[in-house]
Scaffold this active site. Structure first.
Site, PDB file in Angstrom:
ATOM      1  CB  CYS A 114     125.481  50.633   3.639  1.00 32.75           C
ATOM      2  SG  CYS A 114     127.515  50.828   3.330  1.00 32.75           S
ATOM      3  CG  HIS A 245     124.652  48.304   6.739  1.00 35.37           C
ATOM      4  ND1 HIS A 245     125.015  47.441   6.130  1.00 35.37           N
ATOM      5  CD2 HIS A 245     125.245  49.484   6.934  1.00 35.37           C
ATOM      6  CE1 HIS A 245     126.178  47.932   5.832  1.00 35.37           C
ATOM      7  NE2 HIS A 245     126.529  48.956   6.365  1.00 35.37           N
ATOM      8  CG  ASN A 275     130.053  48.000   6.130  1.00 38.04           C
ATOM      9  OD1 ASN A 275     129.413  47.481   5.183  1.00 38.04           O
ATOM     10  ND2 ASN A 275     129.936  49.201   6.433  1.00 38.04           N
TER      11      ASN A 275
HETATM   12  O1  UT7 Z   1     128.127  51.343   6.255  1.00 40.67           O
HETATM   13  C1  UT7 Z   1     127.870  52.625   6.311  1.00 40.67           C
HETATM   14  C2  UT7 Z   1     129.094  53.435   6.626  1.00 40.67           C
HETATM   15  N1  UT7 Z   1     129.944  53.411   7.710  1.00 40.67           N
HETATM   16  C3  UT7 Z   1     129.773  53.362   8.952  1.00 40.67           C
HETATM   17  O2  UT7 Z   1     128.765  53.580   9.610  1.00 40.67           O
HETATM   18  C4  UT7 Z   1     130.849  53.443   9.853  1.00 40.67           C
HETATM   19  C5  UT7 Z   1     130.483  54.340  10.902  1.00 40.67           C
HETATM   20  N2  UT7 Z   1     131.881  54.736  11.789  1.00 40.67           N
HETATM   21  C6  UT7 Z   1     132.326  54.001  12.744  1.00 40.67           C
HETATM   22  O3  UT7 Z   1     132.049  52.723  12.611  1.00 40.67           O
HETATM   23  C7  UT7 Z   1     133.355  54.382  13.584  1.00 40.67           C
HETATM   24  O4  UT7 Z   1     133.649  55.779  13.455  1.00 40.67           O
HETATM   25  C8  UT7 Z   1     134.854  53.596  13.201  1.00 40.67           C
HETATM   26  C9  UT7 Z   1     134.907  52.192  13.643  1.00 40.67           C
HETATM   27  C10 UT7 Z   1     135.031  53.762  11.603  1.00 40.67           C
HETATM   28  C11 UT7 Z   1     135.955  54.303  14.087  1.00 40.67           C
HETATM   29  O5  UT7 Z   1     135.607  54.263  15.500  1.00 40.67           O
HETATM   30  P1  UT7 Z   1     135.693  55.770  16.334  1.00 40.67           P
HETATM   31  O6  UT7 Z   1     135.402  55.074  17.785  1.00 40.67           O
HETATM   32  O7  UT7 Z   1     134.774  56.595  15.654  1.00 40.67           O
HETATM   33  O8  UT7 Z   1     137.184  56.194  16.393  1.00 40.67           O
HETATM   34  P2  UT7 Z   1     137.790  57.398  15.651  1.00 40.67           P
HETATM   35  O9  UT7 Z   1     137.451  57.605  14.260  1.00 40.67           O
HETATM   36  O10 UT7 Z   1     137.473  58.370  16.622  1.00 40.67           O
HETATM   37  O11 UT7 Z   1     139.455  57.290  15.794  1.00 40.67           O
HETATM   38  C12 UT7 Z   1     139.804  57.015  17.173  1.00 40.67           C
HETATM   39  C13 UT7 Z   1     141.407  56.785  17.277  1.00 40.67           C
HETATM   40  C14 UT7 Z   1     142.201  57.598  16.187  1.00 40.67           C
HETATM   41  O12 UT7 Z   1     143.211  57.886  16.977  1.00 40.67           O
HETATM   42  P3  UT7 Z   1     143.601  59.317  17.819  1.00 40.67           P
HETATM   43  O13 UT7 Z   1     143.332  60.314  16.688  1.00 40.67           O
HETATM   44  O14 UT7 Z   1     142.666  59.298  18.818  1.00 40.67           O
HETATM   45  O15 UT7 Z   1     145.031  59.140  18.192  1.00 40.67           O
HETATM   46  C15 UT7 Z   1     142.393  56.854  14.958  1.00 40.67           C
HETATM   47  O16 UT7 Z   1     143.532  57.483  14.407  1.00 40.67           O
HETATM   48  O17 UT7 Z   1     141.652  55.352  16.664  1.00 40.67           O
HETATM   49  C16 UT7 Z   1     142.485  55.522  15.703  1.00 40.67           C
HETATM   50  N3  UT7 Z   1     142.447  54.381  14.527  1.00 40.67           N
HETATM   51  C17 UT7 Z   1     142.868  53.071  14.726  1.00 40.67           C
HETATM   52  N4  UT7 Z   1     143.627  52.566  15.574  1.00 40.67           N
HETATM   53  C18 UT7 Z   1     144.063  51.374  15.452  1.00 40.67           C
HETATM   54  C19 UT7 Z   1     141.690  54.617  13.491  1.00 40.67           C
HETATM   55  N5  UT7 Z   1     141.440  53.381  12.778  1.00 40.67           N
HETATM   56  C20 UT7 Z   1     142.285  52.517  13.577  1.00 40.67           C
HETATM   57  C21 UT7 Z   1     142.771  51.221  13.389  1.00 40.67           C
HETATM   58  N6  UT7 Z   1     143.467  50.677  14.275  1.00 40.67           N
HETATM   59  N7  UT7 Z   1     142.224  50.520  12.412  1.00 40.67           N
END
Ligand code: UT7
Length: 318
Positions: A114, A245, A275
């Site tokens: 990115c 970004h 993104n």
């Molecule tokens: O472009 C450069 C690279 N990309 C980035 O910089 C992305 C960086 N990361 C992020 O933006 C965030 O970490 C995410 C948006 C990907 C995820 O958000 P988060 O607040 O870090 O969530 P998490 O990964 O800690 O997941 C929380 C929960 C999990 O469930 P449990 O384990 O707490 O029961 C996931 O399974 O949310 C769940 N989850 C979803 N739920 C509904 C993950 N994806 C989804 C989804 N819908 N699409």
């Protein structure tokens, strides 16, 4: 006389088809509420079947060339930042060159996740400052929908397709003030598309440890923003715009807080574009220039973070 790299035209292209969070709710175990709360994304643009990176790049480039009001034949350097080129080779930049009918100029792709567009601007700036080239076309173009596993809710909700381009030219007035490019290969597995040329057994889809990446992103971006201001002996208050970004609204907000920059000085398109990797900064920049927010003479900080991991910034006077 010092030479600066000046942006003289901008352009962008988004595919017509819009995929909303509500439509994703039908395809995956997810919800509009989760996506909006965790990422700020409402919708994304997705290409039609058969589309290719250089075609998206061509439309954005033609718009940037028209905005700059210059003949494509006067371009002597083309760089396309992409992780989703038309083919392994030739580069998307060579396909773009062919589409634009430009003969005999330097053309190549940059793969820096990115951060690709920041890397591309940083590289072009060095050639312009030394007087080696006069005009360049710098493009970020991505079809991330081709490398997303549409069964994987962790990643499928995050990405979109699009392209953005700028035409830059050497001139005596600032200009790009500095660029700062970084990578740390110890994190290659935190965000990757495995498989492909060397390994045909693994699926060529985006894999991401989102939560870990989120923390690394906030730290490295805060560091690079401070490094950029220090290098230019500038205070946060002298910045007019942050064009980050567009990965996640919460990351943009964290960096803005660190800069003590009000959110209305941050260009945000992640809600509508999601993104788009290398394309996200030139897309956001084009939006804010064309709607009259970013004006000539204003100071703009661009920063990005991505797979590699890579991160970097460009500070410029528009
Ligand atoms: O472009 C450069 C690279 N990309 C980035 O910089 C992305 C960086 N990361 C992020 O933006 C965030 O970490 C995410 C948006 C990907 C995820 O958000 P988060 O607040 O870090 O969530 P998490 O990964 O800690 O997941 C929380 C929960 C999990 O469930 P449990 O384990 O707490 O029961 C996931 O399974 O949310 C769940 N989850 C979803 N739920 C509904 C993950 N994806 C989804 C989804 N819908 N699409």
């Amino acid at each position: 006389m010092s030479l600066y790299t000046r942006i003289i035209g901008t352009g962008a292209f988004l595919p017509e088809q819009v995929l909303t969070n509500q439509e994703l709710e039908v395809m995956l175990d997810t919800s509009d509420e989760w996506i909006r709360e965790r990422t700020g994304i409402r919708e994304r643009h997705i290409v039609a079947e058969g589309e290719c990176c250089s075609r998206l790049a061509e439309v954005a480039s033609r718009r940037a060339l028209a905005d700059a009001d210059i003949d494509p034949a006067t371009i002597d350097f083309i760089v396309v930042a992409t992780t989703t080129p038309d083919q392994v080779f030739p580069s998307a930049a060579c396909f773009l060159q062919q589409r634009l009918g430009i003969r005999d100029c330097c053309a190549f792709d940059i793969v820096a996740g990115c951060t690709g567009f920041i890397y591309a601007l940083g590289v072009v700036d060095q050639f312009i400052r030394t007087g080696s080239i006069r005009r360049a076309l710098v493009v970020g173009a991505e079809i991330l929908s081709y490398i997303v596993d549409w069964q994987d809710r962790d990643t499928a909700v995050l990405f979109g397709d699009g392209a953005g381009a700028v035409v830059v030219e050497a001139g005596p007035e600032p200009g790009i003030l500095s660029s700062h490019l970084h990578a740390d290969g110890t994190y290659t597995d935190i965000l990757q598309v495995p498989g492909g040329v060397g390994d045909r057994k693994r699926d060529p889809y985006i894999e991401m440890r989102g939560n870990e990446l989120f923390k690394v992103a906030v730290t490295t971006l805060s560091d690079v923003v401070e490094e950029t201001l220090r290098a230019n002996d500038m205070q946060n208050s002298e910045l007019d715009w942050l064009v980050p970004h567009q990965a996640n609204l919460r990351i943009l907000q964290a960096v803005a807080r660190r800069l003590k920059l009000p959110l209305d000085r941050v260009v945000v398109t992640v809600d509508e574009h999601a993104n788009t990797s290398s394309a996200s900064i030139p897309l956001a920049f084009d939006v804010a220039v064309r709607d009259g927010r970013i004006r000539r003479g204003e100071t703009v900080l661009m920063e990005a973070f991505g797979g590699g991991i890579t991160w970097g910034s460009v500070l410029l006077v528009y």
